[in-house]
Design a protein around this motif. Structure first.
Motif, PDB file in Angstrom:
ATOM      1  N   ILE A  59       0.852  -0.981   0.024  1.00 16.42           N
ATOM      2  CA  ILE A  59      -0.040  -0.042   0.090  1.00 16.42           C
ATOM      3  C   ILE A  59       0.913   1.308   0.025  1.00 16.42           C
ATOM      4  O   ILE A  59       1.494   1.698   1.003  1.00 16.42           O
ATOM      5  CB  ILE A  59      -0.891  -0.027   1.217  1.00 16.42           C
ATOM      6  CG1 ILE A  59      -1.832  -1.328   1.155  1.00 16.42           C
ATOM      7  CG2 ILE A  59      -1.861   1.255   1.112  1.00 16.42           C
ATOM      8  CD1 ILE A  59      -2.458  -1.370   2.722  1.00 16.42           C
ATOM      9  N   PHE A  60       0.866   2.053  -0.933  1.00 16.25           N
ATOM     10  CA  PHE A  60       1.615   3.340  -1.018  1.00 16.25           C
ATOM     11  C   PHE A  60       0.837   4.540  -0.539  1.00 16.25           C
ATOM     12  O   PHE A  60       0.916   5.147   0.410  1.00 16.25           O
ATOM     13  CB  PHE A  60       1.988   3.560  -2.496  1.00 16.25           C
ATOM     14  CG  PHE A  60       2.859   5.012  -2.632  1.00 16.25           C
ATOM     15  CD1 PHE A  60       1.846   5.900  -3.370  1.00 16.25           C
ATOM     16  CD2 PHE A  60       3.722   5.136  -1.919  1.00 16.25           C
ATOM     17  CE1 PHE A  60       2.585   7.079  -3.598  1.00 16.25           C
ATOM     18  CE2 PHE A  60       4.376   6.656  -2.067  1.00 16.25           C
ATOM     19  CZ  PHE A  60       3.544   7.442  -2.887  1.00 16.25           C
ATOM     20  N   ARG A  61      -0.719   4.239  -1.112  1.00 18.18           N
ATOM     21  CA  ARG A  61      -1.690   5.184  -0.814  1.00 18.18           C
ATOM     22  C   ARG A  61      -2.991   4.878  -1.197  1.00 18.18           C
ATOM     23  O   ARG A  61      -3.223   4.341  -2.201  1.00 18.18           O
ATOM     24  CB  ARG A  61      -1.392   6.668  -1.264  1.00 18.18           C
ATOM     25  CG  ARG A  61      -2.131   7.800  -1.005  1.00 18.18           C
ATOM     26  CD  ARG A  61      -2.010   8.976  -1.730  1.00 18.18           C
ATOM     27  NE  ARG A  61      -2.361   8.975  -3.007  1.00 18.18           N
ATOM     28  CZ  ARG A  61      -1.995   9.424  -4.208  1.00 18.18           C
ATOM     29  NH1 ARG A  61      -0.583   9.905  -4.243  1.00 18.18           N
ATOM     30  NH2 ARG A  61      -2.451   9.612  -5.191  1.00 18.18           N
TER      31      ARG A  61
ATOM     32  N   ASP B 215      -6.604   6.519  -1.648  1.00 18.45           N
ATOM     33  CA  ASP B 215      -7.349   7.788  -1.647  1.00 18.45           C
ATOM     34  C   ASP B 215      -8.797   7.600  -1.135  1.00 18.45           C
ATOM     35  O   ASP B 215      -9.354   8.380  -0.929  1.00 18.45           O
ATOM     36  CB  ASP B 215      -7.122   8.352  -2.927  1.00 18.45           C
ATOM     37  CG  ASP B 215      -5.930   8.857  -3.223  1.00 18.45           C
ATOM     38  OD1 ASP B 215      -5.349   8.835  -4.464  1.00 18.45           O
ATOM     39  OD2 ASP B 215      -4.918   9.474  -2.294  1.00 18.45           O
TER      40      ASP B 215
ATOM     41  N   SER C 108      -9.660   9.911   1.971  1.00 18.47           N
ATOM     42  CA  SER C 108      -8.569   9.785   2.751  1.00 18.47           C
ATOM     43  C   SER C 108      -8.607  11.185   3.658  1.00 18.47           C
ATOM     44  O   SER C 108      -8.121  11.330   4.898  1.00 18.47           O
ATOM     45  CB  SER C 108      -7.306   9.640   2.386  1.00 18.47           C
ATOM     46  OG  SER C 108      -7.033  10.551   1.092  1.00 18.47           O
TER      47      SER C 108
ATOM     48  N   ASN D 175      -7.203   5.784   8.714  1.00 19.73           N
ATOM     49  CA  ASN D 175      -6.125   6.049   7.727  1.00 19.73           C
ATOM     50  C   ASN D 175      -5.017   5.190   8.139  1.00 19.73           C
ATOM     51  O   ASN D 175      -4.123   4.429   7.357  1.00 19.73           O
ATOM     52  CB  ASN D 175      -5.795   7.259   7.317  1.00 19.73           C
ATOM     53  CG  ASN D 175      -7.020   8.115   6.536  1.00 19.73           C
ATOM     54  OD1 ASN D 175      -7.554   7.532   5.919  1.00 19.73           O
ATOM     55  ND2 ASN D 175      -7.024   9.336   6.732  1.00 19.73           N
TER      56      ASN D 175
ATOM     57  N   ASN E 210      -5.341   1.554   7.484  1.00 19.61           N
ATOM     58  CA  ASN E 210      -5.966   1.269   6.410  1.00 19.61           C
ATOM     59  C   ASN E 210      -7.203   0.596   6.369  1.00 19.61           C
ATOM     60  O   ASN E 210      -7.420  -0.957   5.690  1.00 19.61           O
ATOM     61  CB  ASN E 210      -4.918   0.640   5.539  1.00 19.61           C
ATOM     62  CG  ASN E 210      -3.718   1.527   4.896  1.00 19.61           C
ATOM     63  OD1 ASN E 210      -4.037   2.595   4.624  1.00 19.61           O
ATOM     64  ND2 ASN E 210      -2.595   1.067   5.102  1.00 19.61           N
TER      65      ASN E 210
ATOM     66  N   SER F  44      -6.804   4.410  -5.376  1.00 21.97           N
ATOM     67  CA  SER F  44      -5.909   5.819  -5.530  1.00 21.97           C
ATOM     68  C   SER F  44      -5.994   6.230  -6.870  1.00 21.97           C
ATOM     69  O   SER F  44      -5.849   5.370  -7.900  1.00 21.97           O
ATOM     70  CB  SER F  44      -4.913   5.691  -4.783  1.00 21.97           C
ATOM     71  OG  SER F  44      -3.859   4.697  -5.386  1.00 21.97           O
TER      72      SER F  44
END
Length: 117
Positions: free
Chosen positions: A28-30, A32, A53, A73, A76, A99
């Motif tokens: 998981i990088f990001r 959204d 997010s 967040n 996650n 994302s």
């Protein structure tokens, strides 16, 4: 690769409550957006609720005032508190996330919610 695992489904009487959880793991990088879709037999998959997010939320008209989506967040993880359940809420509830340009790129396997009348 991102994995989404749902929990919390089950059988409940009309008017009852359930809380669904979905935890994301893997590379998981990001993320959204995280949210919940549902699919009932013979019906199209529909978006139930989503949260970004930044904390912005969106609900299907059919669940407004009864369902609440929330997220953590740092973990996650996304939750769906479902109150005043109706038989028409019966469906497989699928967690989804994404994302950037891959807005709903990740999906869980789903958890069954059955509401008896």
């Amino acid at each position: 690769q991102v994995q989404l695992v749902e929990s919390g489904g089950g059988l409940v009487q009309a008017g009852g409550s359930l809380r669904l959880s979905c935890a994301a793991s893997g590379r998981i990088f990001r993320l959204d957006v995280m949210g919940w879709y549902r699919q009932a037999p013979g019906k199209q998959r529909e978006l139930v609720a989503a949260i970004t997010s930044g904390g912005n939320t969106n609900y299907a008209d059919s669940v407004k005032g009864r369902f609440t989506i929330s997220g953590d967040n740092a973990k996650n993880t996304v939750y769906l508190q479902m109150n005043s359940l109706k038989p028409e809420d019966t469906a497989v509830y699928l967690c989804a996330a994404g994302s950037g340009t891959n807005w709903w790129g990740y999906w869980g396997r789903g958890t069954q919610v059955t509401v008896s009348s």
